[in-house]
Design a protein around this motif. Sequence first.
Motif, PDB file in Angstrom:
ATOM      1  N   GLY A  42       0.800  -1.232   0.000  1.00 25.43           N
ATOM      2  CA  GLY A  42       0.000   0.000   0.000  1.00 25.43           C
ATOM      3  C   GLY A  42       0.828   1.275   0.000  1.00 25.43           C
ATOM      4  N   SER A  46       3.191   0.526  -6.891  1.00 29.30           N
ATOM      5  CA  SER A  46       2.530   0.116  -8.139  1.00 29.30           C
ATOM      6  C   SER A  46       1.814   1.283  -8.801  1.00 29.30           C
ATOM      7  CB  SER A  46       1.512  -0.995  -7.881  1.00 29.30           C
ATOM      8  OG  SER A  46       2.195  -2.157  -7.561  1.00 29.30           O
ATOM      9  N   THR A  47       1.218   2.131  -7.973  1.00 30.51           N
ATOM     10  CA  THR A  47       0.510   3.281  -8.548  1.00 30.51           C
ATOM     11  C   THR A  47       1.508   4.219  -9.226  1.00 30.51           C
ATOM     12  OG1 THR A  47      -1.136   3.090  -6.802  1.00 30.51           O
ATOM     13  CG2 THR A  47      -1.094   5.155  -8.024  1.00 30.51           C
ATOM     14  N   HIS A 195       8.713  -7.363  -4.463  1.00 26.19           N
ATOM     15  CA  HIS A 195       8.542  -7.686  -3.046  1.00 26.19           C
ATOM     16  C   HIS A 195       9.573  -8.678  -2.561  1.00 26.19           C
ATOM     17  CE1 HIS A 195       4.759  -5.847  -2.064  1.00 26.19           C
ATOM     18  NE2 HIS A 195       4.299  -6.201  -3.237  1.00 26.19           N
TER      19      HIS A 195
END
Length: 243
Positions: A42, A46-47, A195
């Motif tokens: 979060g 990725s955004t 990750h």
Amino acid sequence: MSDAHILTTEKLVMQFGGVTAVDNVDFSLKEGELRCLLGPNGAGKSTFFKCLTGQLTPTSGTIKLRGADITGWNTHDIVNLGVGIKTQVPNLFNGISVYENIRMAARRKHLKPMAKEKAEQMMEKCGVSHLARREVGLLAHGQRQLVELAMVLAEEPPLVLLDEPAAGMTGDERDRLADLVLETARSAAVIVVEHDMAFIRRIAKFVTVFNRGAIFREAMIDEILSDRAVQEIYLGKQADVAA
Ligand SMILES: Nc1ncnc2c1ncn2[C@@H]1O[C@H](COP(=O)(O)OP(=O)(O)OP(=O)(O)O)[C@@H](O)[C@H]1O
């Protein structure tokens, strides 16, 4: 690596309703640099990546590629500028063979005979030659990731953007991928969002750590791994960064 910047963002913001997923990010990547983007779940990695690749249109701020403003461009046009993009979901033509997928990608850059040669070289380099005649739709996820990487590299892009390339890979495939990323970074700038810490440790040099949409730290990987504040932002969110 030259000191010139291939990619920069200024005050980049991406909001989803009330959520600010990318918060005023000033980022820069040098020509030929390999950069890993880290951060807890979060954090906005990725955004941010999707803004760079044209999968999302940022709310505000700018993205420049070699000084040209590409903010809000779509993925197709960004790829046509020479950016190699590998998103989380492999983008392959399922009904046809591994070789055909890679040859078609090579054909976008090379004339026919050269494209064949390039496709063969790329299959060899990415360790998928033994799968040449197999339909890509029937392959395991890790194999599909390697095929897509071969497609991206066949176009010899000066900038390669990889989102979670090691996902779904076996240990051997991951080792192959690490070697490939390091080799690619000898002639291109590369951004990797990942990750898998074992993989990161193998490839990372200078890294950018995101937290709550913003850049939290930028330093060499060894420094990041021993940074208490970085360990704390990971705690409670996912496996300890130092694990
Ligand atoms: N399409 C969307 N609509 C609404 N909120 C979103 C959307 N995509 C991401 N977000 C929110 O934006 C924030 C950043 O998410 P993002 O997926 O970019 O983080 P991340 O660092 O890539 O996480 P992960 O490592 O789990 O993939 C999160 O709060 C997430 O819930």
